[in-house]
Write a protein that holds these residues in place. Sequence first.
Motif, PDB file in Angstrom:
ATOM      1  N   GLN A  10       0.798  -1.232   0.000  1.00  0.00           N
ATOM      2  CA  GLN A  10       0.000   0.000   0.000  1.00  0.00           C
ATOM      3  C   GLN A  10       0.825   1.275   0.000  1.00  0.00           C
ATOM      4  O   GLN A  10       0.301   2.357  -0.192  1.00  0.00           O
ATOM      5  N   LEU A  11       2.128   1.117   0.287  1.00  0.00           N
ATOM      6  CA  LEU A  11       2.960   2.324   0.281  1.00  0.00           C
ATOM      7  C   LEU A  11       3.852   2.383  -0.962  1.00  0.00           C
ATOM      8  O   LEU A  11       4.808   3.135  -1.024  1.00  0.00           O
ATOM      9  N   ASN A  12       3.505   1.576  -1.960  1.00  0.00           N
ATOM     10  CA  ASN A  12       4.304   1.580  -3.193  1.00  0.00           C
ATOM     11  C   ASN A  12       4.006   2.791  -4.064  1.00  0.00           C
ATOM     12  O   ASN A  12       2.872   3.270  -4.096  1.00  0.00           O
ATOM     13  N   ASN A  13       5.018   3.220  -4.801  1.00  0.00           N
ATOM     14  CA  ASN A  13       4.845   4.296  -5.789  1.00  0.00           C
ATOM     15  C   ASN A  13       4.191   5.549  -5.243  1.00  0.00           C
ATOM     16  O   ASN A  13       3.279   6.095  -5.844  1.00  0.00           O
ATOM     17  N   GLN A  41       1.391  12.152  -1.202  1.00  0.00           N
ATOM     18  CA  GLN A  41       0.607  10.928  -1.025  1.00  0.00           C
ATOM     19  C   GLN A  41       0.896  10.197   0.284  1.00  0.00           C
ATOM     20  O   GLN A  41      -0.003   9.607   0.867  1.00  0.00           O
ATOM     21  N   THR A  42       2.168  10.247   0.739  1.00  0.00           N
ATOM     22  CA  THR A  42       2.435   9.581   2.023  1.00  0.00           C
ATOM     23  C   THR A  42       1.719  10.337   3.141  1.00  0.00           C
ATOM     24  O   THR A  42       1.272   9.755   4.115  1.00  0.00           O
ATOM     25  N   GLN A  43       1.606  11.649   2.958  1.00  0.00           N
ATOM     26  CA  GLN A  43       0.851  12.440   3.930  1.00  0.00           C
ATOM     27  C   GLN A  43      -0.612  11.979   3.907  1.00  0.00           C
ATOM     28  O   GLN A  43      -1.249  11.817   4.952  1.00  0.00           O
ATOM     29  N   ILE A  76      17.643  11.013   4.481  1.00  0.00           N
ATOM     30  CA  ILE A  76      17.068  12.350   4.359  1.00  0.00           C
ATOM     31  C   ILE A  76      18.021  13.231   3.528  1.00  0.00           C
ATOM     32  O   ILE A  76      17.602  13.951   2.636  1.00  0.00           O
ATOM     33  N   PHE A  77      19.331  13.135   3.838  1.00  0.00           N
ATOM     34  CA  PHE A  77      20.302  13.973   3.116  1.00  0.00           C
ATOM     35  C   PHE A  77      20.413  13.592   1.645  1.00  0.00           C
ATOM     36  O   PHE A  77      20.343  14.455   0.777  1.00  0.00           O
ATOM     37  N   THR A  78      20.575  12.280   1.377  1.00  0.00           N
ATOM     38  CA  THR A  78      20.798  11.909  -0.028  1.00  0.00           C
ATOM     39  C   THR A  78      19.569  12.196  -0.890  1.00  0.00           C
ATOM     40  O   THR A  78      19.672  12.348  -2.090  1.00  0.00           O
ATOM     41  N   ASN A  79      18.401  12.256  -0.268  1.00  0.00           N
ATOM     42  CA  ASN A  79      17.208  12.493  -1.067  1.00  0.00           C
ATOM     43  C   ASN A  79      16.696  13.928  -0.964  1.00  0.00           C
ATOM     44  O   ASN A  79      15.603  14.242  -1.446  1.00  0.00           O
ATOM     45  N   VAL A 126       8.423   8.180   1.690  1.00  0.00           N
ATOM     46  CA  VAL A 126       8.448   8.681   0.316  1.00  0.00           C
ATOM     47  C   VAL A 126       9.501   7.948  -0.507  1.00  0.00           C
ATOM     48  O   VAL A 126       9.313   7.666  -1.681  1.00  0.00           O
ATOM     49  N   ILE A 127      10.638   7.642   0.148  1.00  0.00           N
ATOM     50  CA  ILE A 127      11.741   7.098  -0.626  1.00  0.00           C
ATOM     51  C   ILE A 127      11.834   5.584  -0.527  1.00  0.00           C
ATOM     52  O   ILE A 127      12.710   4.991  -1.138  1.00  0.00           O
TER      53      ILE A 127
END
Length: 459
Positions: free
Chosen positions: A127-130, A135-137, A278-281, A298-299
């Motif tokens: 359910q958390l794909n893509n 959207q995660t919010q 968090i940093f790399t993204n 999200v990632i």
Amino acid sequence: MSHVKQEKWSSGTAFLLAAIGSAVGLGNIYRFPYVVGENGGGAFVLVYLAVVIVFGIPLVMTELTIGRRRQVPPITAYVQLSEGKKSQSFWRLAGFSSVLTPLGILGFYFVIAGWTLNYVYSILTGQLNNLVEGQTQQVFNDMMESPATLIFWMTLSVLITGFIISRGIKAGLEKAVNILMPMLFMILVLLVGYSAFNGGMAETFEFMFTPDFEKINMKTLLEATGQAFFSLSLGSATMLVYGSYLPKEVSIPKMACGVAFADTFVALISGFAIFPIIFTNGLPLDSGPNLVFVTLPVIFDQMPFGQVFGILFFLLLAFAAITSTISLYEPAVSNLEERGIFSRKKASMVVGGGLWCLAGLSALSMNVLSDWHPVGFNETVAGMNIMDLLEYLSANGMMLVNGLLAAIFLGWIVNRSESLEELGLGDGKLYKFWRFIIKYVVPPVAGYLIIDFIGYGFI
Ligand code: PFF
């Protein structure tokens, strides 16, 4: 009067694992990173470390000592150790307050523990794909707006905890931590390795360990002390009860250092699992309570093996939460059992039933009951819902009060010979230093924090 012979931990190591299990929880993996993020990184970490060493370790020693001295549950411990003093009935109340506080904490903690279980399930079922940012919010908001989802997962966490508690110290608590803690450490190591592999370590180091001294102020100290209390399971009868099951030959100072070290280590390591991502993204560092449930997911499916990482991450949170909820549930059960009012099984059920109702109100406070706000308090409280209020009163307020009372009790009320003998440090520098801290340093600092809490802070 004690009706039931108390079970004991089978060894110092068993205690250590359980106490670390209690200390390491949502406070380390969920809360610590976002508080660090909100408070500018290194400055906060530095103050936090100082607070753990100066107040944390001495207070863990204090609470373990009160618990183990007579090897009885918290209320009786306060009563027996103040035998013959005029203030005895006050100390009975102090014991009572320390047993009530963890119940208040569980009122919100069970709900968040439920979120973590729900997230494990959601990732497993795709359910958390893509998902992209908004959207995660949305997924998080949908969960918050669904009483059935929140109550289902909260109920599961109450049932798991209640079941473990009902089996007793050796067959329940010890067995659970023996299984969960090694898994927790393994997952943590895997996650940090995974994060390191994906880059962002250098930035994380810099962020967490380069203090910007200009950012250190009274607020940092307040936040750090609150975080340390919560993270070290202070002021909530947990250390009192866990101490009461501690065999006499085990050294309290050593145990206290072990718990504080492991707890702090896991908090820092959690930063190293989360911040590199968090940093790399290029994600926001200061997203507060959303960091773990909204920002991080999200990632998950953009990274290689992100889904596995996601499942492991939320499992880690769930395990950490459960070894903490058992330690918050145990004090009330231990008291009821000792009084011979209920058997352990019945006591677990009664306490569980009450907690389910309280956590149910918390869960509903984000949807059906969201219009309910406390009236007649100060401004800070007026906008809160039931869940925020429980957290505010128990975790921010009562923990400090109980910690302060424990320090005053052992420092000023109980005869010196009791702590001298129980700590086993001899009458040298170390013992004197500990006593100095709990007599003269903890009371004014905790006292000020309480004044600040009720809205009269002046610094
Ligand atoms: N120390 C736990 C955490 O960091 O999540 C929370 C906690 C457990 C607080 C037990 C208080 C307590 F007595």
